[in-house]
Motif scaffolding. Structure first.
Motif, PDB file in Angstrom:
ATOM      1  N   LEU A   2       0.838  -1.179   0.000  1.00 54.20           N
ATOM      2  CA  LEU A   2       0.000   0.000   0.000  1.00 54.20           C
ATOM      3  C   LEU A   2       0.879   1.237   0.000  1.00 54.20           C
ATOM      4  O   LEU A   2       1.829   1.325   0.776  1.00 54.20           O
ATOM      5  CB  LEU A   2      -0.895   0.051   1.246  1.00 54.20           C
ATOM      6  N   LEU A   3       0.574   2.174  -0.888  1.00 51.85           N
ATOM      7  CA  LEU A   3       1.198   3.491  -0.872  1.00 51.85           C
ATOM      8  C   LEU A   3       0.116   4.448  -0.419  1.00 51.85           C
ATOM      9  O   LEU A   3      -0.900   4.597  -1.102  1.00 51.85           O
ATOM     10  CB  LEU A   3       1.693   3.894  -2.261  1.00 51.85           C
ATOM     11  N   ARG A   4       0.314   5.058   0.724  1.00 49.96           N
ATOM     12  CA  ARG A   4      -0.719   5.940   1.259  1.00 49.96           C
ATOM     13  C   ARG A   4      -0.119   7.279   1.619  1.00 49.96           C
ATOM     14  O   ARG A   4       1.087   7.410   1.781  1.00 49.96           O
ATOM     15  CB  ARG A   4      -1.431   5.301   2.443  1.00 49.96           C
ATOM     16  N   GLY A   5      -0.981   8.261   1.722  1.00 50.69           N
ATOM     17  CA  GLY A   5      -0.544   9.585   2.104  1.00 50.69           C
ATOM     18  C   GLY A   5      -1.583  10.603   1.697  1.00 50.69           C
ATOM     19  O   GLY A   5      -2.556  10.293   1.020  1.00 50.69           O
ATOM     20  N   PRO A   6      -1.366  11.839   2.109  1.00 48.48           N
ATOM     21  CA  PRO A   6      -2.339  12.889   1.836  1.00 48.48           C
ATOM     22  C   PRO A   6      -2.363  13.313   0.374  1.00 48.48           C
ATOM     23  O   PRO A   6      -1.471  12.968  -0.403  1.00 48.48           O
ATOM     24  CB  PRO A   6      -1.877  14.037   2.740  1.00 48.48           C
ATOM     25  N   ILE A 105       3.273  -1.337   4.092  1.00 51.64           N
ATOM     26  CA  ILE A 105       2.515  -0.092   4.054  1.00 51.64           C
ATOM     27  C   ILE A 105       3.520   1.048   4.037  1.00 51.64           C
ATOM     28  O   ILE A 105       4.285   1.222   4.996  1.00 51.64           O
ATOM     29  CB  ILE A 105       1.576   0.038   5.264  1.00 51.64           C
ATOM     30  N   PHE A 106       3.536   1.778   2.947  1.00 48.94           N
ATOM     31  CA  PHE A 106       4.449   2.904   2.791  1.00 48.94           C
ATOM     32  C   PHE A 106       3.674   4.195   2.962  1.00 48.94           C
ATOM     33  O   PHE A 106       2.696   4.438   2.249  1.00 48.94           O
ATOM     34  CB  PHE A 106       5.143   2.860   1.426  1.00 48.94           C
ATOM     35  N   GLN A 107       4.094   4.999   3.919  1.00 54.06           N
ATOM     36  CA  GLN A 107       3.480   6.295   4.200  1.00 54.06           C
ATOM     37  C   GLN A 107       4.307   7.368   3.518  1.00 54.06           C
ATOM     38  O   GLN A 107       5.443   7.617   3.910  1.00 54.06           O
ATOM     39  CB  GLN A 107       3.451   6.538   5.718  1.00 54.06           C
ATOM     40  N   SER A 148       3.883   1.239   9.529  1.00 59.19           N
ATOM     41  CA  SER A 148       4.121   1.776   8.183  1.00 59.19           C
ATOM     42  C   SER A 148       5.564   2.256   8.058  1.00 59.19           C
ATOM     43  O   SER A 148       6.215   2.602   9.036  1.00 59.19           O
ATOM     44  CB  SER A 148       3.141   2.900   7.850  1.00 59.19           C
ATOM     45  N   ILE A 149       6.035   2.249   6.835  1.00 59.13           N
ATOM     46  CA  ILE A 149       7.392   2.675   6.510  1.00 59.13           C
ATOM     47  C   ILE A 149       7.283   4.074   5.921  1.00 59.13           C
ATOM     48  O   ILE A 149       6.595   4.280   4.922  1.00 59.13           O
ATOM     49  CB  ILE A 149       8.043   1.702   5.511  1.00 59.13           C
ATOM     50  N   ILE A 150       7.942   5.025   6.547  1.00 58.00           N
ATOM     51  CA  ILE A 150       7.858   6.421   6.131  1.00 58.00           C
ATOM     52  C   ILE A 150       8.789   6.658   4.943  1.00 58.00           C
ATOM     53  O   ILE A 150       9.978   6.338   4.994  1.00 58.00           O
ATOM     54  CB  ILE A 150       8.244   7.377   7.285  1.00 58.00           C
ATOM     55  N   ILE A 151       8.226   7.220   3.881  1.00 53.44           N
ATOM     56  CA  ILE A 151       8.995   7.560   2.684  1.00 53.44           C
ATOM     57  C   ILE A 151       8.859   9.060   2.448  1.00 53.44           C
ATOM     58  O   ILE A 151       7.742   9.574   2.319  1.00 53.44           O
ATOM     59  CB  ILE A 151       8.478   6.786   1.438  1.00 53.44           C
ATOM     60  N   ILE A 157      11.711  11.334  -7.240  1.00 54.93           N
ATOM     61  CA  ILE A 157      10.901  10.117  -7.326  1.00 54.93           C
ATOM     62  C   ILE A 157      11.760   8.865  -7.402  1.00 54.93           C
ATOM     63  O   ILE A 157      11.477   7.868  -6.737  1.00 54.93           O
ATOM     64  CB  ILE A 157       9.931  10.189  -8.529  1.00 54.93           C
ATOM     65  N   GLU A 158      12.823   8.890  -8.217  1.00 51.85           N
ATOM     66  CA  GLU A 158      13.653   7.694  -8.355  1.00 51.85           C
ATOM     67  C   GLU A 158      14.287   7.287  -7.024  1.00 51.85           C
ATOM     68  O   GLU A 158      14.464   6.095  -6.760  1.00 51.85           O
ATOM     69  CB  GLU A 158      14.712   7.853  -9.451  1.00 51.85           C
ATOM     70  N   ASN A 159      14.581   8.245  -6.155  1.00 52.98           N
ATOM     71  CA  ASN A 159      15.125   7.917  -4.832  1.00 52.98           C
ATOM     72  C   ASN A 159      14.058   7.276  -3.952  1.00 52.98           C
ATOM     73  O   ASN A 159      14.331   6.316  -3.232  1.00 52.98           O
ATOM     74  CB  ASN A 159      15.676   9.163  -4.150  1.00 52.98           C
ATOM     75  N   ALA A 160      12.844   7.815  -4.008  1.00 48.02           N
ATOM     76  CA  ALA A 160      11.744   7.244  -3.241  1.00 48.02           C
ATOM     77  C   ALA A 160      11.463   5.813  -3.695  1.00 48.02           C
ATOM     78  O   ALA A 160      11.246   4.919  -2.876  1.00 48.02           O
ATOM     79  CB  ALA A 160      10.496   8.107  -3.379  1.00 48.02           C
ATOM     80  N   VAL A 161      11.496   5.582  -5.003  1.00 44.82           N
ATOM     81  CA  VAL A 161      11.253   4.243  -5.550  1.00 44.82           C
ATOM     82  C   VAL A 161      12.329   3.265  -5.069  1.00 44.82           C
ATOM     83  O   VAL A 161      12.018   2.158  -4.618  1.00 44.82           O
ATOM     84  CB  VAL A 161      11.190   4.278  -7.092  1.00 44.82           C
ATOM     85  N   LYS A 162      13.574   3.656  -5.142  1.00 44.07           N
ATOM     86  CA  LYS A 162      14.655   2.772  -4.688  1.00 44.07           C
ATOM     87  C   LYS A 162      14.540   2.482  -3.193  1.00 44.07           C
ATOM     88  O   LYS A 162      14.823   1.366  -2.748  1.00 44.07           O
ATOM     89  CB  LYS A 162      16.014   3.382  -5.042  1.00 44.07           C
ATOM     90  N   GLU A 163      14.118   3.469  -2.437  1.00 39.15           N
ATOM     91  CA  GLU A 163      13.918   3.247  -1.001  1.00 39.15           C
ATOM     92  C   GLU A 163      12.800   2.237  -0.763  1.00 39.15           C
ATOM     93  O   GLU A 163      12.936   1.333   0.056  1.00 39.15           O
ATOM     94  CB  GLU A 163      13.600   4.582  -0.317  1.00 39.15           C
ATOM     95  N   ILE A 164      11.706   2.364  -1.483  1.00 35.96           N
ATOM     96  CA  ILE A 164      10.598   1.404  -1.354  1.00 35.96           C
ATOM     97  C   ILE A 164      11.064   0.009  -1.739  1.00 35.96           C
ATOM     98  O   ILE A 164      10.812  -0.966  -1.017  1.00 35.96           O
ATOM     99  CB  ILE A 164       9.391   1.850  -2.211  1.00 35.96           C
ATOM    100  N   VAL A 165      11.760  -0.103  -2.864  1.00 34.42           N
ATOM    101  CA  VAL A 165      12.218  -1.411  -3.335  1.00 34.42           C
ATOM    102  C   VAL A 165      13.152  -2.072  -2.311  1.00 34.42           C
ATOM    103  O   VAL A 165      13.159  -3.294  -2.171  1.00 34.42           O
ATOM    104  CB  VAL A 165      12.898  -1.274  -4.726  1.00 34.42           C
ATOM    105  N   SER A 166      13.888  -1.281  -1.572  1.00 29.42           N
ATOM    106  CA  SER A 166      14.814  -1.847  -0.578  1.00 29.42           C
ATOM    107  C   SER A 166      14.086  -2.615   0.519  1.00 29.42           C
ATOM    108  O   SER A 166      14.683  -3.431   1.220  1.00 29.42           O
ATOM    109  CB  SER A 166      15.690  -0.752   0.032  1.00 29.42           C
ATOM    110  N   TYR A 167      12.776  -2.399   0.668  1.00 28.65           N
ATOM    111  CA  TYR A 167      12.002  -3.075   1.704  1.00 28.65           C
ATOM    112  C   TYR A 167      11.269  -4.332   1.210  1.00 28.65           C
ATOM    113  O   TYR A 167      10.746  -5.075   2.022  1.00 28.65           O
ATOM    114  CB  TYR A 167      10.955  -2.121   2.286  1.00 28.65           C
ATOM    115  N   ILE A 168      11.201  -4.516  -0.093  1.00 26.29           N
ATOM    116  CA  ILE A 168      10.421  -5.650  -0.604  1.00 26.29           C
ATOM    117  C   ILE A 168      11.337  -6.811  -0.993  1.00 26.29           C
ATOM    118  O   ILE A 168      12.486  -6.614  -1.344  1.00 26.29           O
ATOM    119  CB  ILE A 168       9.512  -5.248  -1.785  1.00 26.29           C
ATOM    120  N   LYS A 169      10.757  -8.014  -0.910  1.00 18.62           N
ATOM    121  CA  LYS A 169      11.498  -9.216  -1.327  1.00 18.62           C
ATOM    122  C   LYS A 169      11.371  -9.362  -2.837  1.00 18.62           C
ATOM    123  O   LYS A 169      10.320  -9.154  -3.413  1.00 18.62           O
ATOM    124  CB  LYS A 169      10.922 -10.462  -0.670  1.00 18.62           C
ATOM    125  N   TYR A 170      12.462  -9.744  -3.470  1.00 19.53           N
ATOM    126  CA  TYR A 170      12.391 -10.024  -4.914  1.00 19.53           C
ATOM    127  C   TYR A 170      13.402 -11.062  -5.309  1.00 19.53           C
ATOM    128  O   TYR A 170      14.217 -11.520  -4.620  1.00 19.53           O
ATOM    129  CB  TYR A 170      12.524  -8.769  -5.763  1.00 19.53           C
TER     130      TYR A 170
END
Length: 170
Positions: A2-6, A105-107, A148-151, A157-170
């Motif tokens: 989940l990507l959530r936020g205001p 859950i990414f905030q 939740s994981i704060i982003i 954007i590319e930095n935020a994406v790499k940070e998110i990917v660092s938390y997922i299994k692949y």
């Protein structure tokens, strides 16, 4: 996940870049669902802040994912939206546990000034948010839920994406 936020924090921009990264760099298959698309369809009956519209969107999205699981395989499901209410998050947690899906859950966060500026210039938004108006219900999308994981969505954007990917299994 989940990507959530205001509003205007960059959920859609991050989600779309994340999908491309997962496909092109990780060579994985991904399904994308925008909670706003489901919720807005109900807004002809309900207001944006009405809890029932948010709750109904959860029911529709989980039904969609169940259907996708029957007809195809995906390595990841990316769902982005406001997710204002804690019981919505709890429903997704239960759904993922029941279906043996990992849930992250990414905030996404950004200052109000950045969000106001993005709101003014964004060509992809189909509505404009009045940041001066206090909603009568549900400002919970700005409050991180437990676990939740704060982003920081004010970074590129590319930095935020790499940070998110660092938390997922692949």
């Amino acid at each position: 996940m989940l990507l959530r936020g205001p509003s205007a924090v960059g959920k859609t921009a991050v989600a779309k870049s994340l999908l491309l990264y997962i496909k092109d760099e990780l060579k994985k298959d991904c399904a994308y669902v925008c909670e706003d698309d489901f919720r807005k369809q109900m807004q002809y009956k309900y207001k944006a802040e009405d809890k029932i519209a948010h709750t109904n969107s959860v029911q529709l999205i989980t039904a969609l994912i169940r259907t996708l699981q029957k007809i195809d395989t995906y390595d990841y499901y990316v769902i982005e939206g406001l997710f204002r209410y804690e019981d919505m998050i709890n429903h997704y947690k239960a759904f993922c546990k029941e279906n043996k899906l990992d849930l992250h859950i990414f905030q996404l966060t950004a200052s109000l000034e950045i969000r106001k500026e993005r709101n003014k210039r964004s060509a992809i938004r189909d509505h404009v948010v009045d940041f001066e108006k206090k909603h009568s219900k549900g400002d919970g999308e700005e409050i991180p839920v437990k676990g939740s994981i704060i982003i920081d969505a004010s970074q590129p954007i590319e930095n935020a994406v790499k940070e998110i990917v660092s938390y997922i299994k692949y």
